[in-house]
Scaffold this motif. Structure first.
Motif, mmCIF file in Angstrom:
data_model
loop_
_atom_site.group_PDB
_atom_site.id
_atom_site.type_symbol
_atom_site.label_atom_id
_atom_site.label_comp_id
_atom_site.label_asym_id
_atom_site.label_seq_id
_atom_site.Cartn_x
_atom_site.Cartn_y
_atom_site.Cartn_z
ATOM 1 N N ILE A 282 -20.644 3.608 125.032
ATOM 2 C CA ILE A 282 -20.866 2.574 126.038
ATOM 3 C C ILE A 282 -21.763 3.091 127.161
ATOM 4 O O ILE A 282 -22.682 2.401 127.611
ATOM 5 N N ALA A 283 -21.525 4.313 127.591
ATOM 6 C CA ALA A 283 -22.341 4.880 128.665
ATOM 7 C C ALA A 283 -23.805 5.000 128.252
ATOM 8 O O ALA A 283 -24.717 4.771 129.062
ATOM 9 N N LYS A 284 -24.033 5.316 126.990
ATOM 10 C CA LYS A 284 -25.402 5.482 126.483
ATOM 11 C C LYS A 284 -26.012 4.183 125.963
ATOM 12 O O LYS A 284 -27.213 4.134 125.651
ATOM 13 N N LYS A 285 -25.193 3.123 125.836
ATOM 14 C CA LYS A 285 -25.645 1.827 125.316
ATOM 15 C C LYS A 285 -26.414 2.005 123.999
ATOM 16 O O LYS A 285 -27.528 1.522 123.828
ATOM 17 N N LEU A 286 -25.771 2.683 123.083
ATOM 18 C CA LEU A 286 -26.423 3.010 121.820
ATOM 19 C C LEU A 286 -26.527 1.796 120.887
ATOM 20 O O LEU A 286 -25.624 0.952 120.856
ATOM 21 N N PRO A 287 -27.601 1.718 120.110
ATOM 22 C CA PRO A 287 -27.723 0.681 119.080
ATOM 23 C C PRO A 287 -26.836 1.040 117.884
ATOM 24 O O PRO A 287 -27.275 1.658 116.915
ATOM 25 N N LEU A 288 -25.587 0.653 117.973
ATOM 26 C CA LEU A 288 -24.556 1.085 117.033
ATOM 27 C C LEU A 288 -24.362 0.068 115.915
ATOM 28 O O LEU A 288 -24.189 -1.129 116.166
ATOM 29 N N ARG A 289 -24.365 0.535 114.692
ATOM 30 C CA ARG A 289 -23.997 -0.310 113.557
ATOM 31 C C ARG A 289 -22.478 -0.178 113.400
ATOM 32 O O ARG A 289 -21.982 0.839 112.916
ATOM 33 N N PHE A 290 -21.774 -1.198 113.813
ATOM 34 C CA PHE A 290 -20.325 -1.126 114.004
ATOM 35 C C PHE A 290 -19.611 -2.128 113.101
ATOM 36 O O PHE A 290 -20.106 -3.226 112.867
ATOM 37 N N ALA A 291 -18.443 -1.733 112.614
ATOM 38 C CA ALA A 291 -17.620 -2.649 111.812
ATOM 39 C C ALA A 291 -16.154 -2.498 112.162
ATOM 40 O O ALA A 291 -15.690 -1.418 112.553
ATOM 41 N N THR A 292 -15.427 -3.587 112.035
ATOM 42 C CA THR A 292 -13.975 -3.581 112.094
ATOM 43 C C THR A 292 -13.487 -4.606 111.073
ATOM 44 O O THR A 292 -14.282 -5.146 110.302
ATOM 45 N N LEU A 293 -12.195 -4.840 111.023
ATOM 46 C CA LEU A 293 -11.692 -5.855 110.107
ATOM 47 C C LEU A 293 -11.988 -7.251 110.670
ATOM 48 O O LEU A 293 -12.361 -7.388 111.833
ATOM 49 N N LYS A 294 -11.795 -8.252 109.860
ATOM 50 C CA LYS A 294 -12.217 -9.594 110.249
ATOM 51 C C LYS A 294 -11.380 -10.135 111.405
ATOM 52 O O LYS A 294 -10.224 -9.734 111.601
ATOM 53 N N PRO A 295 -11.952 -11.057 112.212
ATOM 54 C CA PRO A 295 -11.179 -11.712 113.278
ATOM 55 C C PRO A 295 -9.915 -12.349 112.709
ATOM 56 O O PRO A 295 -9.912 -12.908 111.621
ATOM 57 N N GLY A 296 -8.838 -12.237 113.475
ATOM 58 C CA GLY A 296 -7.541 -12.723 113.010
ATOM 59 C C GLY A 296 -6.632 -11.607 112.552
ATOM 60 O O GLY A 296 -5.431 -11.812 112.403
ATOM 61 N N THR A 297 -7.190 -10.415 112.347
ATOM 62 C CA THR A 297 -6.370 -9.250 112.002
ATOM 63 C C THR A 297 -5.945 -8.532 113.282
ATOM 64 O O THR A 297 -6.583 -8.659 114.334
ATOM 65 N N SER A 298 -4.879 -7.755 113.185
ATOM 66 C CA SER A 298 -4.437 -6.989 114.352
ATOM 67 C C SER A 298 -5.476 -5.938 114.734
ATOM 68 O O SER A 298 -5.649 -5.618 115.906
ATOM 69 N N SER A 299 -6.184 -5.401 113.732
ATOM 70 C CA SER A 299 -7.219 -4.406 114.017
ATOM 71 C C SER A 299 -8.286 -4.978 114.929
ATOM 72 O O SER A 299 -8.656 -4.377 115.949
ATOM 73 N N GLU A 300 -8.813 -6.150 114.582
ATOM 74 C CA GLU A 300 -9.874 -6.743 115.384
ATOM 75 C C GLU A 300 -9.360 -7.108 116.771
ATOM 76 O O GLU A 300 -10.069 -6.966 117.771
ATOM 77 N N PHE A 301 -8.106 -7.577 116.846
ATOM 78 C CA PHE A 301 -7.524 -7.904 118.151
ATOM 79 C C PHE A 301 -7.468 -6.673 119.055
ATOM 80 O O PHE A 301 -7.869 -6.719 120.213
ATOM 81 N N VAL A 302 -6.945 -5.569 118.525
ATOM 82 C CA VAL A 302 -6.808 -4.366 119.337
ATOM 83 C C VAL A 302 -8.175 -3.826 119.754
ATOM 84 O O VAL A 302 -8.376 -3.431 120.901
ATOM 85 N N VAL A 303 -9.138 -3.815 118.819
ATOM 86 C CA VAL A 303 -10.486 -3.339 119.133
ATOM 87 C C VAL A 303 -11.101 -4.192 120.233
ATOM 88 O O VAL A 303 -11.643 -3.682 121.222
ATOM 89 N N LYS A 304 -11.014 -5.503 120.069
ATOM 90 C CA LYS A 304 -11.568 -6.424 121.063
ATOM 91 C C LYS A 304 -10.877 -6.265 122.411
ATOM 92 O O LYS A 304 -11.540 -6.232 123.464
ATOM 93 N N LYS B 162 -24.832 -6.088 120.279
ATOM 94 C CA LYS B 162 -26.051 -6.743 119.799
ATOM 95 C C LYS B 162 -27.172 -6.643 120.830
ATOM 96 O O LYS B 162 -28.343 -6.474 120.475
ATOM 97 N N LYS B 163 -26.821 -6.736 122.110
ATOM 98 C CA LYS B 163 -27.816 -6.590 123.176
ATOM 99 C C LYS B 163 -28.464 -5.213 123.135
ATOM 100 O O LYS B 163 -29.642 -5.062 123.442
ATOM 101 N N TRP B 164 -27.687 -4.212 122.747
ATOM 102 C CA TRP B 164 -28.195 -2.841 122.709
ATOM 103 C C TRP B 164 -28.963 -2.545 121.413
ATOM 104 O O TRP B 164 -29.377 -1.413 121.181
ATOM 105 N N GLY B 165 -29.126 -3.554 120.584
ATOM 106 C CA GLY B 165 -29.862 -3.364 119.341
ATOM 107 C C GLY B 165 -29.000 -3.009 118.159
ATOM 108 O O GLY B 165 -29.514 -2.693 117.068
ATOM 109 N N GLY B 166 -27.695 -3.078 118.321
ATOM 110 C CA GLY B 166 -26.775 -2.750 117.233
ATOM 111 C C GLY B 166 -26.410 -3.965 116.405
ATOM 112 O O GLY B 166 -27.011 -5.035 116.530
#
Length: 336
Positions: free
Chosen positions: A148-170, A186-190
């Protein structure tokens, strides 16, 4: 004559004893009034601990002569909503997520959740941020906050919305770091991907992702699977972010101990919670008592399906701040 009298008294006593024992056996049989013929258990995404344990639980309850139970895929958010609306009967979630649902917060804002409560806490739940080692070294990433500090263009994945994983990450990015990860990355190019456990592991190994985040048990085969395919690091979460999320939803700080995985060279702090079973509040108390009893009595068999079930214990079964079913309270408090 005295012998015959003694035999008569003994016979009467014996018959009375058998009758008493028989009536006791009948009394011990649970009252099945109001029990459904079938229970619908909502598990988790294919490939994870929840999916495997859901199948084991369904088979166990059916074999224990409780209502026939079917298991299907599901997610931490959807399972709560479906239990409350009676589209399912019980399923997996995480305790803090049930707490958010009861408050009408986060994913549950504007939704009525009045028929979903905790059946039991089962075991601890850890959130993992798995990053390719080459990406971390190239960009000097030591902790999640560095991304976050570096605002890196990160290719990121988590489980789909509606899962506990996505809730906790969000929730972590929102409450802990003050950002909407979907917009900012997405703003950072990821980019953002939503994948299954196995799908995310493959994307990471094939260099289509830089980081894959998900929640799972303390000792997770999916992490070991990823490590067998590609060199990775497990990013620690910054303590300030962990504290902020705890204040919002009651999560805890857990530590991934060195040696748990190849990538765990030193203690790694991350988001901690409990995998729980959420259940319809309107199911009969006697049925819920028996469901809990069967889980406890078959603990060893369930451990064989998912090792994290060895953590099941009366001391953690009932949450402190989230409502539990009366049948659960009756069973677990009776063991203490």
């Amino acid at each position: 004559m005295r012998g015959k009298g003694f035999k008569s008294v003994f016979l009467i006593f014996a018959v009375a004893f058998v009758c008493v024992m028989g009536s006791s056996a009948v009394a011990a049989e649970p009252d099945r009034a109001g029990w459904p013929d079938q229970l619908r258990f909502m598990a988790g995404p294919p490939g994870g601990n929840w999916f495997a344990l859901g199948t084991a639980l369904a088979d166990m309850w059916t074999g224990a002569k409780l209502p026939q139970t079917t298991s299907s895929s599901g997610g931490g958010v959807a399972n709560i909503l479906n239990a409350s609306s009676r589209k399912g009967d019980l399923g997996f979630s995480v305790t803090s997520l049930v707490g958010a649902a009861v408050q009408g917060a986060a994913d549950f804002e504007g939704r009525t959740v009045d028929n979903a409560v905790i059946m039991t806490n089962l075991y601890t739940q850890y959130t993992y941020f798995i990053m390719r080692k080459d990406f971390a070294e190239k960009n000097g990433i030591k902790a999640l906050g560095d991304v976050i500090a570096k605002k890196l263009p990160l290719r990121f994945a988590t489980l789909k919305p509606g899962t506990s994983s996505e809730f906790v990450v969000k929730a972590l990015f929102d409450k802990g770091y003050g950002l909407d990860y979907k917009e900012e990355f997405k703003k950072w190019g990821g980019s953002i991907e939503y994948a299954s456990y196995e799908g995310g592991a493959d994307l990471l190994a094939d260099n289509h992702l830089d980081c894959f985040a998900f929640s799972v048990g303390k000792i997770a085969s999916i992490v070991m699977n990823i490590e067998s395919k590609v060199d990775v690091v497990i990013l620690p979460v910054d303590q300030e972010a962990l504290d902020s999320l705890s204040d919002a939803y009651g999560t805890e700080t857990f530590t991934i101990e060195p040696g748990t995985y190849k990538a765990a060279k030193e203690p790694i702090k991350t988001v901690g919670d409990y995998t729980c079973i959420v259940i319809r509040r309107d199911l009969p108390e006697g049925l819920v008592f028996e469901l809990n009893k069967a889980v406890w009595e078959h603990k060893d068999a369930l451990v064989a399906a998912v090792k994290d079930m060895q953590e099941l214990d009366p001391s953690i079964a009932l949450p402190a701040k989230v409502p539990a079913h009366p049948g659960s309270e009756k069973f677990w408090k009776g063991l203490k």
